[in-house]
Design a protein around this motif. Sequence first.
Motif, PDB file in Angstrom:
ATOM      1  N   ASP A   1       0.829  -1.206   0.000  1.00  0.00           N
ATOM      2  CA  ASP A   1       0.000   0.000   0.000  1.00  0.00           C
ATOM      3  C   ASP A   1       0.862   1.254   0.000  1.00  0.00           C
ATOM      4  O   ASP A   1       1.964   1.275   0.563  1.00  0.00           O
ATOM      5  N   VAL A   2       0.333   2.300  -0.601  1.00  0.00           N
ATOM      6  CA  VAL A   2       0.951   3.615  -0.508  1.00  0.00           C
ATOM      7  C   VAL A   2       0.566   4.213   0.848  1.00  0.00           C
ATOM      8  O   VAL A   2      -0.611   4.229   1.208  1.00  0.00           O
ATOM      9  N   VAL A   3       1.551   4.663   1.601  1.00  0.00           N
ATOM     10  CA  VAL A   3       1.303   5.295   2.896  1.00  0.00           C
ATOM     11  C   VAL A   3       1.725   6.758   2.811  1.00  0.00           C
ATOM     12  O   VAL A   3       2.892   7.055   2.562  1.00  0.00           O
ATOM     13  N   GLU A   4       0.759   7.643   3.003  1.00  0.00           N
ATOM     14  CA  GLU A   4       1.019   9.084   2.997  1.00  0.00           C
ATOM     15  C   GLU A   4       1.069   9.572   4.439  1.00  0.00           C
ATOM     16  O   GLU A   4       0.086   9.457   5.176  1.00  0.00           O
ATOM     17  N   LEU A   5       2.197  10.125   4.838  1.00  0.00           N
ATOM     18  CA  LEU A   5       2.371  10.608   6.216  1.00  0.00           C
ATOM     19  C   LEU A   5       2.000  12.091   6.311  1.00  0.00           C
ATOM     20  O   LEU A   5       1.886  12.786   5.292  1.00  0.00           O
ATOM     21  N   ILE A   6       1.816  12.578   7.545  1.00  0.00           N
ATOM     22  CA  ILE A   6       1.305  13.945   7.717  1.00  0.00           C
ATOM     23  C   ILE A   6       2.332  15.016   7.365  1.00  0.00           C
ATOM     24  O   ILE A   6       1.973  16.161   7.127  1.00  0.00           O
ATOM     25  N   GLY A   7       3.616  14.648   7.313  1.00  0.00           N
ATOM     26  CA  GLY A   7       4.610  15.601   6.839  1.00  0.00           C
ATOM     27  C   GLY A   7       5.534  16.144   7.908  1.00  0.00           C
ATOM     28  O   GLY A   7       5.564  15.672   9.037  1.00  0.00           O
ATOM     29  N   GLU A   8       6.267  17.159   7.527  1.00  0.00           N
ATOM     30  CA  GLU A   8       7.313  17.730   8.363  1.00  0.00           C
ATOM     31  C   GLU A   8       6.840  19.044   9.008  1.00  0.00           C
ATOM     32  O   GLU A   8       6.113  19.811   8.385  1.00  0.00           O
ATOM     33  N   PHE A   9       7.307  19.274  10.225  1.00  0.00           N
ATOM     34  CA  PHE A   9       6.897  20.459  10.992  1.00  0.00           C
ATOM     35  C   PHE A   9       8.123  21.116  11.616  1.00  0.00           C
ATOM     36  O   PHE A   9       9.088  20.442  11.976  1.00  0.00           O
ATOM     37  N   THR A  10       8.053  22.438  11.759  1.00  0.00           N
ATOM     38  CA  THR A  10       9.134  23.198  12.400  1.00  0.00           C
ATOM     39  C   THR A  10       8.559  24.043  13.531  1.00  0.00           C
ATOM     40  O   THR A  10       7.568  24.761  13.340  1.00  0.00           O
ATOM     41  N   LEU A  11       9.171  23.944  14.700  1.00  0.00           N
ATOM     42  CA  LEU A  11       8.796  24.769  15.852  1.00  0.00           C
ATOM     43  C   LEU A  11       9.966  25.695  16.163  1.00  0.00           C
ATOM     44  O   LEU A  11      11.048  25.236  16.536  1.00  0.00           O
ATOM     45  N   ILE A  12       9.763  27.000  15.981  1.00  0.00           N
ATOM     46  CA  ILE A  12      10.818  27.984  16.230  1.00  0.00           C
ATOM     47  C   ILE A  12      10.837  28.325  17.714  1.00  0.00           C
ATOM     48  O   ILE A  12       9.804  28.697  18.293  1.00  0.00           O
ATOM     49  N   THR A  13      11.999  28.210  18.325  1.00  0.00           N
ATOM     50  CA  THR A  13      12.103  28.471  19.770  1.00  0.00           C
ATOM     51  C   THR A  13      12.849  29.773  20.082  1.00  0.00           C
ATOM     52  O   THR A  13      12.724  30.312  21.172  1.00  0.00           O
ATOM     53  N   ARG A  14      13.621  30.285  19.114  1.00  0.00           N
ATOM     54  CA  ARG A  14      14.317  31.575  19.264  1.00  0.00           C
ATOM     55  C   ARG A  14      14.187  32.323  17.928  1.00  0.00           C
ATOM     56  O   ARG A  14      14.932  32.058  16.986  1.00  0.00           O
ATOM     57  N   LYS A  15      13.246  33.246  17.867  1.00  0.00           N
ATOM     58  CA  LYS A  15      12.881  33.884  16.605  1.00  0.00           C
ATOM     59  C   LYS A  15      14.035  34.666  15.976  1.00  0.00           C
ATOM     60  O   LYS A  15      14.288  34.555  14.773  1.00  0.00           O
ATOM     61  N   PHE A  16      14.738  35.480  16.756  1.00  0.00           N
ATOM     62  CA  PHE A  16      15.809  36.304  16.200  1.00  0.00           C
ATOM     63  C   PHE A  16      16.943  35.432  15.666  1.00  0.00           C
ATOM     64  O   PHE A  16      17.444  35.639  14.564  1.00  0.00           O
ATOM     65  N   SER A  17      17.337  34.436  16.459  1.00  0.00           N
ATOM     66  CA  SER A  17      18.411  33.521  16.035  1.00  0.00           C
ATOM     67  C   SER A  17      17.980  32.734  14.795  1.00  0.00           C
ATOM     68  O   SER A  17      18.806  32.447  13.916  1.00  0.00           O
ATOM     69  N   TYR A  18      16.697  32.415  14.722  1.00  0.00           N
ATOM     70  CA  TYR A  18      16.177  31.670  13.568  1.00  0.00           C
ATOM     71  C   TYR A  18      16.299  32.514  12.297  1.00  0.00           C
ATOM     72  O   TYR A  18      16.684  32.007  11.235  1.00  0.00           O
ATOM     73  N   LYS A  19      15.979  33.824  12.393  1.00  0.00           N
ATOM     74  CA  LYS A  19      16.102  34.727  11.245  1.00  0.00           C
ATOM     75  C   LYS A  19      17.554  34.801  10.770  1.00  0.00           C
ATOM     76  O   LYS A  19      17.833  34.764   9.574  1.00  0.00           O
ATOM     77  N   LEU A  20      18.472  34.906  11.713  1.00  0.00           N
ATOM     78  CA  LEU A  20      19.893  34.937  11.367  1.00  0.00           C
ATOM     79  C   LEU A  20      20.316  33.632  10.690  1.00  0.00           C
ATOM     80  O   LEU A  20      21.090  33.638   9.724  1.00  0.00           O
ATOM     81  N   TYR A  21      19.819  32.538  11.210  1.00  0.00           N
ATOM     82  CA  TYR A  21      20.129  31.221  10.657  1.00  0.00           C
ATOM     83  C   TYR A  21      19.660  31.124   9.209  1.00  0.00           C
ATOM     84  O   TYR A  21      20.396  30.632   8.334  1.00  0.00           O
ATOM     85  N   LYS A  22      18.451  31.593   8.920  1.00  0.00           N
ATOM     86  CA  LYS A  22      17.894  31.533   7.570  1.00  0.00           C
ATOM     87  C   LYS A  22      18.726  32.380   6.609  1.00  0.00           C
ATOM     88  O   LYS A  22      18.958  31.988   5.459  1.00  0.00           O
ATOM     89  N   ILE A  23      19.173  33.540   7.071  1.00  0.00           N
ATOM     90  CA  ILE A  23      20.018  34.403   6.242  1.00  0.00           C
ATOM     91  C   ILE A  23      21.341  33.704   5.926  1.00  0.00           C
ATOM     92  O   ILE A  23      21.793  33.682   4.779  1.00  0.00           O
ATOM     93  N   MET A  24      21.953  33.122   6.974  1.00  0.00           N
ATOM     94  CA  MET A  24      23.216  32.402   6.786  1.00  0.00           C
ATOM     95  C   MET A  24      23.043  31.204   5.849  1.00  0.00           C
ATOM     96  O   MET A  24      23.921  30.917   5.030  1.00  0.00           O
ATOM     97  N   LEU A  25      21.905  30.536   5.947  1.00  0.00           N
ATOM     98  CA  LEU A  25      21.628  29.371   5.112  1.00  0.00           C
ATOM     99  C   LEU A  25      21.525  29.772   3.641  1.00  0.00           C
ATOM    100  O   LEU A  25      22.043  29.081   2.760  1.00  0.00           O
ATOM    101  N   LYS A  26      20.858  30.900   3.376  1.00  0.00           N
ATOM    102  CA  LYS A  26      20.726  31.388   1.997  1.00  0.00           C
ATOM    103  C   LYS A  26      22.085  31.736   1.409  1.00  0.00           C
ATOM    104  O   LYS A  26      22.382  31.413   0.255  1.00  0.00           O
ATOM    105  N   ILE A  27      22.909  32.393   2.202  1.00  0.00           N
ATOM    106  CA  ILE A  27      24.255  32.753   1.743  1.00  0.00           C
ATOM    107  C   ILE A  27      25.068  31.500   1.433  1.00  0.00           C
ATOM    108  O   ILE A  27      25.748  31.405   0.413  1.00  0.00           O
ATOM    109  N   TYR A  28      24.969  30.514   2.318  1.00  0.00           N
ATOM    110  CA  TYR A  28      25.688  29.248   2.129  1.00  0.00           C
ATOM    111  C   TYR A  28      25.236  28.537   0.852  1.00  0.00           C
ATOM    112  O   TYR A  28      26.065  28.049   0.075  1.00  0.00           O
ATOM    113  N   GLN A  29      23.911  28.501   0.617  1.00  0.00           N
ATOM    114  CA  GLN A  29      23.376  27.819  -0.561  1.00  0.00           C
ATOM    115  C   GLN A  29      23.793  28.514  -1.854  1.00  0.00           C
ATOM    116  O   GLN A  29      24.099  27.862  -2.848  1.00  0.00           O
TER     117      GLN A  29
END
Length: 423
Positions: free
Chosen positions: A386-414
């Motif tokens: 059978d094909v099994v479809e799972l509910i998917g992936e979730f992200t819980l942000i615990t430090r908003k400012f650090s998360y924004k910095l992380y996303k910026i750094m990730l874009k630069i890296y990519q």
Amino acid sequence: MIEKLTPEEFNEFSKNHEQGTFFESSYWGELKSFTGWVSHLVGIKQDGKIVAATLLLGKKIPVLGKYIYYAPRGFLIDYTNYYLLEKFVTEITKYVKKNKGIFIKINPYVEYRKRDINGNPVSDETNRNIIDKLEHLGFIHNGYTIDYGIDLEPRWVSVLDLKGKTEEQILSDLRQSTRWRVNNSYKHGLELNEIDESRLSEFKDLMEHTGERRGFIDRPLSYYKKMYESFKKDDNIKVMLVELNVENYLINLNNQKQELMLKIAESKTKNMTTRNQSYLNELNAQLTSLEDRIENLKIIEETKGKKVTIAGGLFMTFGKQVVSLFGASYKEYMKFNGQYFLNFKMIKYALTNGYEKYNFYGITGEFNEDSPMYGLFDFKRGFNADVVELIGEFTLITRKFSYKLYKIMLKIYQKTKKRVKKW
């Protein structure tokens, strides 16, 4: 109150949990430490018994000095018990913050919608309510992804339910063409052998060949060795090779040739009616085909030896299901149907040893013939999975400012990574 768990009690809880997979084990945490992740085994107990738990993997981000966290196929919890879920998420959030975490990702082994072997929904009922609850608790749903490789683990998998079934029933439920290939594979003198660490390089060679053929980059041998070392402690991994016993197969074919030549000789003594002539022609055609196969096998024996590896697979045997994690074949030997032989043998192993499911692992959510991975899906569908479809992936942000910095750094890296590839 959340508390740290010993590897023994965590693994025992995971093995017996409906959502437990090898990803939620201390062994997976041990393997990931090889690539720089730090593992945390944590849970909540009631009256001394674990009621919710997870493996948390943390990795330090350079410059930021903070950590990202990931619970592979977690959490191990009753997602319909919203009181417990809320309590666990609250405690996990505190734990992650305390350990300098900026976010946590999860991708629960929870089915979103029931589907059949063709990927068609069998009802309109879904687990959207679980998604809603997780979003209410602060998680961001990463969407109903379809492609393979977007999520940390596949959102779509192919699973054969073994509960209450016999080997005969499983064989009869195979698609006709799959059943023919399984039966045909048994005629080629194939042998299935479990290998140990000393022969992992053979499996690696097989995977590398398949990667070049299918266009994916294989893992280094050191990764397979570490995986084997981590999971073999409690026999939760099997690396299997399908070998063509050329010597035995030649003996078998030569015996068939002798029997066929006797039939031809006997047929020639009879009156040559139209019917008898037609029968003789058929026997001669079979003899020609048999002689061609014998000559081809002699060439293989001369160039490759009396035993030749033609296919293989790496299987995880943790918990209630056997997972076919990696599979590979040498293109020149695919006519022997080694992967059909391998998977049916391992299905029998799972059935004999009381496993509830045989998991063929990842597929995409596209089921049309134009899909790049249609062939892989169709192979697994042939086993009535059978094909099994799972509910998917979730992200819980615990430090908003650090998360924004992380996303910026990730874009630069990519962007930098893309430029390097162009050079």
